[in-house]
Design a protein around this motif. Sequence first.
Motif, mmCIF file in Angstrom:
data_model
loop_
_atom_site.group_PDB
_atom_site.id
_atom_site.type_symbol
_atom_site.label_atom_id
_atom_site.label_comp_id
_atom_site.label_asym_id
_atom_site.label_seq_id
_atom_site.Cartn_x
_atom_site.Cartn_y
_atom_site.Cartn_z
ATOM 1 N N GLU A 1 0.837 -1.206 0.000
ATOM 2 C CA GLU A 1 0.000 0.000 0.000
ATOM 3 C C GLU A 1 0.867 1.248 0.000
ATOM 4 O O GLU A 1 0.584 2.219 -0.730
ATOM 5 N N PHE A 2 1.915 1.247 0.807
ATOM 6 C CA PHE A 2 2.789 2.417 0.856
ATOM 7 C C PHE A 2 3.461 2.655 -0.498
ATOM 8 O O PHE A 2 3.526 3.798 -0.981
ATOM 9 N N ALA A 3 3.974 1.585 -1.111
ATOM 10 C CA ALA A 3 4.638 1.728 -2.408
ATOM 11 C C ALA A 3 3.702 2.340 -3.439
ATOM 12 O O ALA A 3 4.093 3.220 -4.217
ATOM 13 N N GLN A 4 2.466 1.886 -3.445
ATOM 14 C CA GLN A 4 1.517 2.422 -4.420
ATOM 15 C C GLN A 4 1.140 3.865 -4.090
ATOM 16 O O GLN A 4 0.901 4.668 -5.000
ATOM 17 N N LEU A 5 1.101 4.190 -2.816
ATOM 18 C CA LEU A 5 0.837 5.580 -2.430
ATOM 19 C C LEU A 5 1.857 6.530 -3.039
ATOM 20 O O LEU A 5 1.508 7.628 -3.484
ATOM 21 N N VAL A 6 3.115 6.112 -3.039
ATOM 22 C CA VAL A 6 4.179 6.997 -3.534
ATOM 23 C C VAL A 6 4.481 6.773 -5.009
ATOM 24 O O VAL A 6 5.518 7.215 -5.516
ATOM 25 N N GLY A 7 3.571 6.072 -5.692
ATOM 26 C CA GLY A 7 3.664 5.999 -7.144
ATOM 27 C C GLY A 7 4.445 4.847 -7.723
ATOM 28 O O GLY A 7 4.777 4.856 -8.917
ATOM 29 N N GLN A 8 4.737 3.835 -6.913
ATOM 30 C CA GLN A 8 5.456 2.668 -7.422
ATOM 31 C C GLN A 8 4.499 1.505 -7.598
ATOM 32 O O GLN A 8 3.487 1.406 -6.884
ATOM 33 N N ALA A 9 4.823 0.619 -8.520
ATOM 34 C CA ALA A 9 3.952 -0.534 -8.778
ATOM 35 C C ALA A 9 3.945 -1.490 -7.602
ATOM 36 O O ALA A 9 2.926 -2.132 -7.315
ATOM 37 N N ASN A 10 5.077 -1.596 -6.902
ATOM 38 C CA ASN A 10 5.194 -2.538 -5.790
ATOM 39 C C ASN A 10 6.335 -2.106 -4.883
ATOM 40 O O ASN A 10 7.104 -1.197 -5.217
ATOM 41 N N PHE A 11 6.441 -2.776 -3.757
ATOM 42 C CA PHE A 11 7.442 -2.390 -2.769
ATOM 43 C C PHE A 11 8.863 -2.657 -3.264
ATOM 44 O O PHE A 11 9.796 -1.919 -2.915
ATOM 45 N N ALA A 12 9.057 -3.667 -4.081
ATOM 46 C CA ALA A 12 10.392 -3.958 -4.605
ATOM 47 C C ALA A 12 10.882 -2.822 -5.497
ATOM 48 O O ALA A 12 12.059 -2.417 -5.426
ATOM 49 N N ASP A 13 10.009 -2.289 -6.339
ATOM 50 C CA ASP A 13 10.409 -1.150 -7.166
ATOM 51 C C ASP A 13 10.690 0.068 -6.299
ATOM 52 O O ASP A 13 11.628 0.836 -6.566
ATOM 53 N N HIS A 14 9.897 0.246 -5.261
ATOM 54 C CA HIS A 14 10.110 1.364 -4.332
ATOM 55 C C HIS A 14 11.490 1.276 -3.681
ATOM 56 O O HIS A 14 12.220 2.262 -3.595
ATOM 57 N N VAL A 15 11.874 0.077 -3.250
ATOM 58 C CA VAL A 15 13.133 -0.117 -2.539
ATOM 59 C C VAL A 15 14.335 -0.024 -3.474
ATOM 60 O O VAL A 15 15.371 0.550 -3.111
ATOM 61 N N THR A 16 14.226 -0.578 -4.670
ATOM 62 C CA THR A 16 15.398 -0.718 -5.542
ATOM 63 C C THR A 16 15.623 0.445 -6.489
ATOM 64 O O THR A 16 16.664 0.512 -7.137
#
Length: 715
Positions: free
Chosen positions: A260-275
């Motif tokens: 949910e957090f990753a999508q909030l900040v515009g990423q498809a998933n948490f892995a894309d957010h992290v990497t």
Amino acid sequence: MHPFLQNDFHIKWSTLTPSHIEADITKALNEAQAAVDAVAQQTAPLTYANTIAALDDGLETLNHAWGLVSHLDSVANSPELREAHNKMLPKVSEFFASIPLNEALWATLKAYGTQSETLSPTKRRYIQETLADFREAGADLPPEQKKRAGEIQSELAKLTQKYSENCLDATNAWEKIVTDKEQLSGLPESALDAARQSAEQKGKEGWRFTLQAPSYIPVMTYADSDALRKEVWQAYAAIGREGEHDNRELVRQILDLRHEFAQLVGQANFADHVTERRMAASGKAALSFGDEIFQKVRKQFEQEAEQLRQFKASLNSPLPNSDSPLLQPWEVGYWAEKQRKANYAFDEEALRPYFPIDRVISGMYQIAQQIFGLRIEERRTSNAQHRTSNKEEPTLDVQRSTFDVQCSTQGSAPEEPQTWHPEVKFYDLFDSETDEQLGSFYADWHPRESKRGGAWMNYLLTGNRDSSVGPRTPHLGLICGNLTPAVGDKPALLTHREVETIFHEFGHLLHHLCGEVEVKSLNGVNVPWDFVELPSQIMENWCWERESLDLFARHYETGEPIPEELFDKMLAARNYMKASANVRQLAFGKMDLELHIHWPESAKEDLDAFVENVLTGYSAEYKTKPKSNVFNFSHLFSSPTGYAAGYYSYKWAEVLDADAFTRFQQEGILNGETGRDFRSKILAKGNSEDPAQLYKDFMHRAPDPDALLRRDGLL
């Protein structure tokens, strides 16, 4: 009156009691909030000093104080400490989550980011990194979404803390007492002595086994009793899966909140957010990296599994072409050790007498001195064991430090540093050419029930390297492990893998202590996660070279080095089951990425079934299908992020370390010129430059992707 808020370089651990946590952290939170508000209200002219630097300075006391609380929670856990820690955890989490969501603060920082000011390249990089950090955390979100982002981070902090506590408590809740020695056939004397001592310490007869690594691993590797191995394996596999220590629902909640957090900040998933800002750059790229290695080693991995089954079958049924039935998961370590002995006539237990821990550590320091230009001196400590209860007890009368963050020891006798436990040691680290003290560190190597499992490094203070704001000051760090303890009058005799662990964590520590970055937040290990393991993993290579081993691998009674015949066997067996070892690590990395990329898209009905499906081919077949360790995998779930969507980093950095070590092999294992080049171009630089460029500066080329497989004998 506020011991957690003191800035003494020599920390007064005996004063850091749970009763002070609420008042001290509350005060630190109030002061930090005032600093944030001051920067948010800053008016023109905006400068680096009154924006970026002022924000960092304003948060430093809170970061340090909460770091002490978190550290004690890891090494001196108690009901009182846990209660105090968990009471303040939501407030601290909410505060840090609120910083990038503060609209006035963000407006000030963005405004400063558009201005031009004559700054060093490092400070310019830090400005861009800070703005990127804010955006990643949701600074550009509308108000309602910002509110939700803060709520998610606060909830993640609580859930991951509970996960960590469950793992520790479940581990400590189990023990196996054996009173009939015949049930323990096969176990080496070192394991029997340790188990006997463990039982005596608990006031019990016989031999006591636990789920801590120094107890668990010997049983799974050497015990002839299939029933004993099965019982211990089942107990370990149950950690986090049952009773009051059940992590199953926590993991689901953590994964959902991260997504949910990753999508909030515009990423498809948490892995894309992290990497996104790591070397891999995307979750898909990290997955592809692991899959490429897997395809290269898959055939050999399958052959190794079949050869192990055939080996057991041949011993049980010497008839030619006999069937090779599937193994049970609790049989693998046992039969693998027997196969290794048969193939290489090598018994790893034969190495233990050559690895007394004190000699290993002193030899490691000698290597660091020779190749990195360092000098390490142990300090006598006051052994002020940390008080983990709120009961008032007298504290040690120790004179005020004459060498804290702002002072040096010139002209006066240095005080004896305190430690949080009598076993902990304290060291000073110097540049061997200039005699400048670069830093100091604590070392805590053995298991306790109040201490979390695993091995790790952390930093407590980052010294100043910015001449524009003051004199140079030393760094302060720590290394911890859960290694084989001493038994009776014998010193702690380590396995070779434990020796590698010491070198590994010391590499992380050197990354911090040798840092020369003028911005504290870019120093040392504050680098992209898939680069951070390079300094640690490259150190393990010195555990395999004759020239370096001879500096520390000496028999604890005779002082003799490892005999040539035993050394040759050790090298010959080095790559035994190496494809399987690679696939095991790749499987952890793939499971991590799949959970943070594809689990949210699945029906989310059965986590075990999901993991089993995505790891098809990554595990040998067994009679009893083992379940994943997802509910006892602290790397992924014991903090809001940690190694989540980043476990692939171990293998990524292993490629870098295998390649980088070839330069030492070409120029000299103990070549000081090469070592100082590594220190100046990698260790000293932290995150002051792009890690890919740092690597090229040291190797004069891009990484060779096949270096790891060549070292492992798989190419």
